[in-house]
Write a protein that holds these residues in place. Structure first.
Motif, PDB file in Angstrom:
ATOM      1  N   ILE A 241       0.844  -1.202   0.000  1.00  0.00           N
ATOM      2  CA  ILE A 241       0.000   0.000   0.000  1.00  0.00           C
ATOM      3  C   ILE A 241       0.879   1.252   0.000  1.00  0.00           C
ATOM      4  O   ILE A 241       0.397   2.350  -0.228  1.00  0.00           O
ATOM      5  N   ALA A 242       2.170   1.085   0.264  1.00  0.00           N
ATOM      6  CA  ALA A 242       3.136   2.187   0.116  1.00  0.00           C
ATOM      7  C   ALA A 242       4.474   1.574  -0.253  1.00  0.00           C
ATOM      8  O   ALA A 242       4.905   0.597   0.370  1.00  0.00           O
ATOM      9  N   LEU A 243       5.112   2.129  -1.282  1.00  0.00           N
ATOM     10  CA  LEU A 243       6.395   1.621  -1.757  1.00  0.00           C
ATOM     11  C   LEU A 243       7.219   2.859  -2.078  1.00  0.00           C
ATOM     12  O   LEU A 243       6.922   3.567  -3.038  1.00  0.00           O
ATOM     13  N   GLU A 244       8.227   3.153  -1.250  1.00  0.00           N
ATOM     14  CA  GLU A 244       8.882   4.458  -1.341  1.00  0.00           C
ATOM     15  C   GLU A 244      10.402   4.342  -1.260  1.00  0.00           C
ATOM     16  O   GLU A 244      10.920   3.475  -0.565  1.00  0.00           O
ATOM     17  N   SER A 245      11.069   5.263  -1.938  1.00  0.00           N
ATOM     18  CA  SER A 245      12.517   5.375  -1.856  1.00  0.00           C
ATOM     19  C   SER A 245      12.836   6.487  -0.867  1.00  0.00           C
ATOM     20  O   SER A 245      12.302   7.583  -0.979  1.00  0.00           O
ATOM     21  N   VAL A 246      13.658   6.206   0.140  1.00  0.00           N
ATOM     22  CA  VAL A 246      13.918   7.191   1.203  1.00  0.00           C
ATOM     23  C   VAL A 246      15.429   7.308   1.451  1.00  0.00           C
ATOM     24  O   VAL A 246      16.220   6.538   0.909  1.00  0.00           O
ATOM     25  N   TYR A 247      15.815   8.281   2.275  1.00  0.00           N
ATOM     26  CA  TYR A 247      17.206   8.499   2.687  1.00  0.00           C
ATOM     27  C   TYR A 247      18.117   8.671   1.462  1.00  0.00           C
ATOM     28  O   TYR A 247      19.074   7.912   1.266  1.00  0.00           O
ATOM     29  N   GLY A 248      17.768   9.663   0.657  1.00  0.00           N
ATOM     30  CA  GLY A 248      18.561   9.953  -0.528  1.00  0.00           C
ATOM     31  C   GLY A 248      18.604   8.817  -1.527  1.00  0.00           C
ATOM     32  O   GLY A 248      19.590   8.652  -2.242  1.00  0.00           O
ATOM     33  N   GLY A 249      17.525   8.025  -1.574  1.00  0.00           N
ATOM     34  CA  GLY A 249      17.467   6.907  -2.513  1.00  0.00           C
ATOM     35  C   GLY A 249      18.202   5.664  -2.032  1.00  0.00           C
ATOM     36  O   GLY A 249      18.271   4.662  -2.748  1.00  0.00           O
ATOM     37  N   GLN A 250      18.770   5.703  -0.815  1.00  0.00           N
ATOM     38  CA  GLN A 250      19.553   4.557  -0.350  1.00  0.00           C
ATOM     39  C   GLN A 250      18.675   3.390   0.097  1.00  0.00           C
ATOM     40  O   GLN A 250      19.070   2.236   0.006  1.00  0.00           O
ATOM     41  N   TYR A 251      17.488   3.711   0.636  1.00  0.00           N
ATOM     42  CA  TYR A 251      16.625   2.652   1.154  1.00  0.00           C
ATOM     43  C   TYR A 251      15.293   2.625   0.409  1.00  0.00           C
ATOM     44  O   TYR A 251      14.777   3.650  -0.015  1.00  0.00           O
TER      45      TYR A 251
END
Ligand SMILES: [Zn+2]
Length: 393
Positions: A241-251
């Motif tokens: 229901i949520a799929l996200e790139s976080v921490y400058g794309g690292q995670y």
């Protein structure tokens, strides 16, 4: 060319090799007491293959018997203010956005338990963690909720437990058969109505785009892009229901709820996204070789010019950097985690020192292994009265 093993995510016989690194240390977070024991640490090969059907990337040369997750395993990033701010905002976001208040939370692979303590503190949750490298003496005690940690691996038998929020953060990439673990997480969630699963892994999209060779190492035998993580969820009956790139794309983070198991033979549609991912995989080896050449010549020039070079950050990225480039230019590695000081880099044997040691070492260049920490490191150096050149990967 394809190899004969099936994909560990989708089961297709379509794994094609695309990148190799030979004789890398099989562990990069282990604390080693002498330069000799560090240089003699066991080695293994990286042979990355990508599944043409789902995009999952695996080290097909991985041997799980070569890994060690014990009290000697020191992986925490919790000594960094930059990382702690990210961790706190992630916990707050999950608690608020997904209503994780006064719930039963399970975390598989909780490390030193810092994130569980944040979930307990932020949402007054009752938290249970599993990790063989947990150290009770270093447990963080939240003022609200509760945290209990079992110093062992989560096993398939634990799938009979129940929880409202099942967390698996920076762990799935260490598991060479991720599907049974994901299925067990679904079972734990399915035992409660409206339960959710949260997964965080390194995002291989950025590794492929930036040729981040420092993020390829032996413990990480499984590499996910959004398209392959969503496919893994789909295969075991979870719906992102949520799929996200976080921490400058690292995670890459995913929140999923429990869905029916897919019907036999049902196709998973992700063609455009999969094509983009497979193109990045296809061109990776050539682009990565160019980046390695660039770094090698930079290090060679520093070495020739007699410049004193240190690395900042002694974790997995540093082990990968030093064992890939094999440079004599770097004599010391700095870390802010005091548990690492006085130990030596697996594979190459450089001593790990505290930032204060730089006052005597007087480096000309500090190579920052993770560019998200440049400001923090610059401040730390300033407090020591040092202003070396900072070069970030
Ligand atoms: Zn696959």
């Amino acid at each position: 060319m394809t190899v004969s093993a099936p994909c560990a995510v989708c089961g297709a016989f379509d794994m094609a090799p695309f990148f190799e690194a030979r004789a890398v240390p099989t562990n990069s977070c282990i604390l080693l007491p002498t330069p000799d024991s560090a240089r003699a640490y066991p080695r293994g090969d990286l042979s990355l293959s990508c599944c043409g059907d789902c995009g999952f990337i695996a080290n097909v040369a991985f041997d799980p018997s070569r890994t060690e997750y014990s009290g000697r395993y020191e992986e925490t990033q919790a000594f960094s203010a930059t990382f702690n701010r990210f961790h706190e905002s992630l916990a707050l976001d999950l608690v608020e956005r997904f209503g994780v208040h006064e719930r039963d939370v399970i975390e598989i692979g909780c490390g030193k338990g810092e994130f569980l303590a944040l979930l307990a503190e932020t949402g007054a949750n009752r938290c249970v963690g599993f990790d063989p490298s947990f150290d009770p003496a270093r447990a963080v005690r939240p003022s609200r909720g509760s945290v209990e940690v079992e110093t062992r691996f989560f096993t398939a038998a634990d799938g009979a437990m129940e929880a409202d929020f099942v967390v698996c953060k920076m762990t799935l990439e260490h598991i060479h058969e991720p599907r049974p673990l994901m299925a067990a997480m679904r079972r734990v969630a399915a035992n409660r109505p409206d339960a959710l699963v949260f997964v965080q892994v390194p995002d291989v999209t950025r590794i492929l785009e930036d040729c981040a060779f420092e993020d390829l190492y032996y413990e990480h035998c499984a590499y996910f892009a959004p398209v392959s993580l969503a496919r893994l969820a789909h295969e075991v009956g979870l719906r992102p229901i949520a799929l996200e790139s976080v921490y400058g794309g690292q995670y890459l983070t995913m929140v999923a709820d429990v869905a029916p198991l897919p019907e036999e033979g049902a196709r998973y549609d992700s063609a455009a996204e999969l094509d983009r991912h497979l193109e990045a995989v296809e061109s990776f080896a050539t682009r990565c070789a160019a980046r390695l050449d660039e770094w090698q010549s930079r290090l060679d020039q520093w070495s020739l010019a007699g410049r004193r070079v240190v690395l900042w950050g002694s974790g997995s990225k540093a082990v990968s950097f030093l064992s890939t480039l094999r440079t004599p230019a770097v004599a010391h590695v700095v870390d802010i985690n005091p548990h690492r000081h006085g130990h030596f880099m697996p594979g190459t044997g450089q001593p790990i020192v505290a930032p204060a040691a730089l006052v005597d070492l007087r480096p000309d260049v500090v190579v920052v292994l993770n560019r998200l920490y440049v400001d923090e490191i610059s401040d730390d150096l300033g407090r020591l009265g040092l202003a070396p050149e900072l070069v970030a990967l």
